[in-house]
Design a protein around this motif. Structure first.
Motif, short mmCIF file in Angstrom:
data_model
loop_
_atom_site.label_atom_id
_atom_site.label_comp_id
_atom_site.label_asym_id
_atom_site.label_seq_id
_atom_site.Cartn_x
_atom_site.Cartn_y
_atom_site.Cartn_z
N ASP A 78 0.80 -1.23 0.00
CA ASP A 78 0.00 0.00 0.00
C ASP A 78 0.83 1.28 0.00
OD1 ASP A 78 -2.60 -1.44 0.43
OD2 ASP A 78 -1.58 -2.02 2.28
N LEU A 79 2.04 1.21 0.50
CA LEU A 79 2.89 2.39 0.64
C LEU A 79 4.34 2.00 0.38
CD1 LEU A 79 3.74 5.26 1.78
CD2 LEU A 79 3.71 4.19 4.05
N ILE A 80 5.04 2.82 -0.40
CA ILE A 80 6.48 2.62 -0.61
C ILE A 80 7.20 3.63 0.26
CG2 ILE A 80 8.36 2.46 -2.28
CD1 ILE A 80 6.09 0.49 -2.76
N PHE A 81 8.09 3.12 1.11
CA PHE A 81 8.67 3.93 2.17
C PHE A 81 10.19 3.67 2.23
CE2 PHE A 81 7.30 5.22 6.78
CZ PHE A 81 8.10 6.34 6.71
N PRO A 82 11.00 4.37 1.41
CA PRO A 82 12.46 4.16 1.46
C PRO A 82 12.99 4.38 2.88
CG PRO A 82 11.88 5.40 -0.48
CD PRO A 82 10.63 5.32 0.35
N HIS A 83 13.98 3.60 3.25
CA HIS A 83 14.51 3.71 4.62
C HIS A 83 15.24 5.02 4.85
CE1 HIS A 83 17.70 2.06 2.13
NE2 HIS A 83 18.56 2.49 3.01
N TRP A 84 15.92 5.53 3.82
CA TRP A 84 16.51 6.87 3.83
C TRP A 84 16.91 7.26 2.41
CZ3 TRP A 84 20.63 4.94 7.78
CH2 TRP A 84 21.60 4.15 7.15
N LYS A 104 -0.43 4.68 -5.39
CA LYS A 104 -0.16 4.44 -3.97
C LYS A 104 0.83 5.50 -3.49
CE LYS A 104 1.19 0.28 -4.89
NZ LYS A 104 1.63 -1.13 -4.74
N TRP A 105 0.87 5.71 -2.20
CA TRP A 105 1.76 6.72 -1.64
C TRP A 105 3.22 6.28 -1.72
CZ3 TRP A 105 0.45 11.49 -0.93
CH2 TRP A 105 -0.83 11.84 -0.53
N VAL A 106 4.09 7.24 -1.99
CA VAL A 106 5.54 7.10 -1.82
C VAL A 106 5.96 8.21 -0.87
CG1 VAL A 106 7.80 7.09 -2.92
CG2 VAL A 106 5.82 6.16 -4.14
N ILE A 125 0.08 11.49 -9.71
CA ILE A 125 -0.17 10.86 -8.42
C ILE A 125 0.53 11.68 -7.34
CG2 ILE A 125 0.13 8.79 -7.01
CD1 ILE A 125 0.20 7.17 -9.63
N ALA A 126 -0.19 12.06 -6.31
CA ALA A 126 0.40 12.82 -5.21
C ALA A 126 1.43 11.98 -4.48
CB ALA A 126 -0.69 13.27 -4.24
N THR A 127 2.50 12.62 -4.04
CA THR A 127 3.54 11.96 -3.26
C THR A 127 3.76 12.76 -1.98
OG1 THR A 127 5.20 13.18 -4.55
CG2 THR A 127 4.73 10.93 -5.24
N ALA A 128 4.41 12.17 -0.99
CA ALA A 128 4.52 12.82 0.32
C ALA A 128 5.98 13.02 0.73
CB ALA A 128 3.80 11.99 1.38
N HIS A 129 6.33 14.26 1.01
CA HIS A 129 7.67 14.60 1.48
C HIS A 129 7.65 14.58 2.99
CE1 HIS A 129 11.10 17.41 2.31
NE2 HIS A 129 11.61 16.75 1.30
N GLY A 130 8.17 13.51 3.58
CA GLY A 130 8.08 13.36 5.02
C GLY A 130 9.22 12.54 5.58
#
Length: 241
Positions: A78-84, A104-106, A125-130
């Motif tokens: 559901d979400l792609i979340f690089p470790h850093w 899906k969110w990145v 597609i919206a992406t999230a800077h977090g």
């Protein structure tokens, strides 16, 4: 039209190294983040690239792009979340077929920002800077870092209020303390010229009309103190500062 992915608590999160990987001596940080997130009810899928690092990258550009694309195409993630982040994410862009990826969110920052910009511009597609995945390994999470869940879970047409942190961390630290970020320095406004600070309030409306900026910034900003509100609309994001 900007498309906002759907994210819910208990989702499956894919962690991949689109830029730098993790050296063996730091693998325990990755395992701790995985354990912490699983305790919170998430299912974590760690890619092969996160475990390797050579010459400022986790793997070849082709392998990094292929692993990210595979996670984007996987209906169970559901979400792609690089470790850093890192330094060489830009190498993978030419190997990505953005027409094949699913909505899906990145989420991430640092070098991951390169991918976020390209993805939103190419696909809408919206992406999230977090925050980065590995930053969630602590027993405690500061209010600013913890906002990623609320922002990603906000439905289209809903609203979310974000505030800058009252304090920030002076330098980067990789430690095993219960709190990952040690926020000791007071957040305050500064002028670029170094002249006396401006006192008062700023009021107005923010219209971000370019899809590249139609995202919700979460990253800690030590140079700004205040309150921001944003409402998801299509195709604009309106907010107040």
């Amino acid at each position: 039209m900007i498309q906002y992915p759907v994210f819910k608590r208990g989702a499956t999160i894919g962690v991949t190294a689109t830029s730098s990987g993790v050296k063996p001596e730091l693998h325990h940080l990755l395992r701790k983040a995985k354990e912490r997130m699983e305790k919170r009810g998430y299912r974590i899928v760690l890619g092969e690239t996160v475990w390797t690092q050579e010459k400022a990258k986790s793997a070849s550009a082709e392998k990094r792009a292929a692993e990210w694309t595979k996670m984007m195409e996987n209906d169970e993630i559901d979400l792609i979340f690089p470790h850093w982040g890192g330094e060489r994410l830009i190498e993978i862009l030419e190997h990505i077929d953005f027409d094949k990826i699913k909505t899906k969110w990145v989420l991430g920052y640092s070098d991951t920002s390169t991918l976020l910009l390209a993805m939103t511009l190419k696909t809408g597609i919206a992406t999230a800077h977090g925050t980065n995945f590995i930053d969630l390994r602590g027993e405690e999470t500061d209010e600013t870092t913890a906002m990623w869940e609320k922002v990603l879970s906000t439905e289209t047409g809903g609203s979310i209020t974000q505030r800058s942190s009252q304090k920030y961390q002076r330098s980067w630290q990789r430690n095993d303390s219960p709190r990952v970020f040690h926020l000791t320095e007071e957040t305050r406004w500064k002028t670029v010229t170094g002249q006396p600070e401006i006192l008062g309030k700023i009021a107005g409306r923010l219209d971000r009309r370019h899809p590249a900026f139609d995202r919700h910034p979460l990253r800690r900003c030590p140079g700004v103190q205040g309150k921001a509100s944003a409402r998801r609309t299509d195709p604009l994001v309106h907010g107040k500062l």
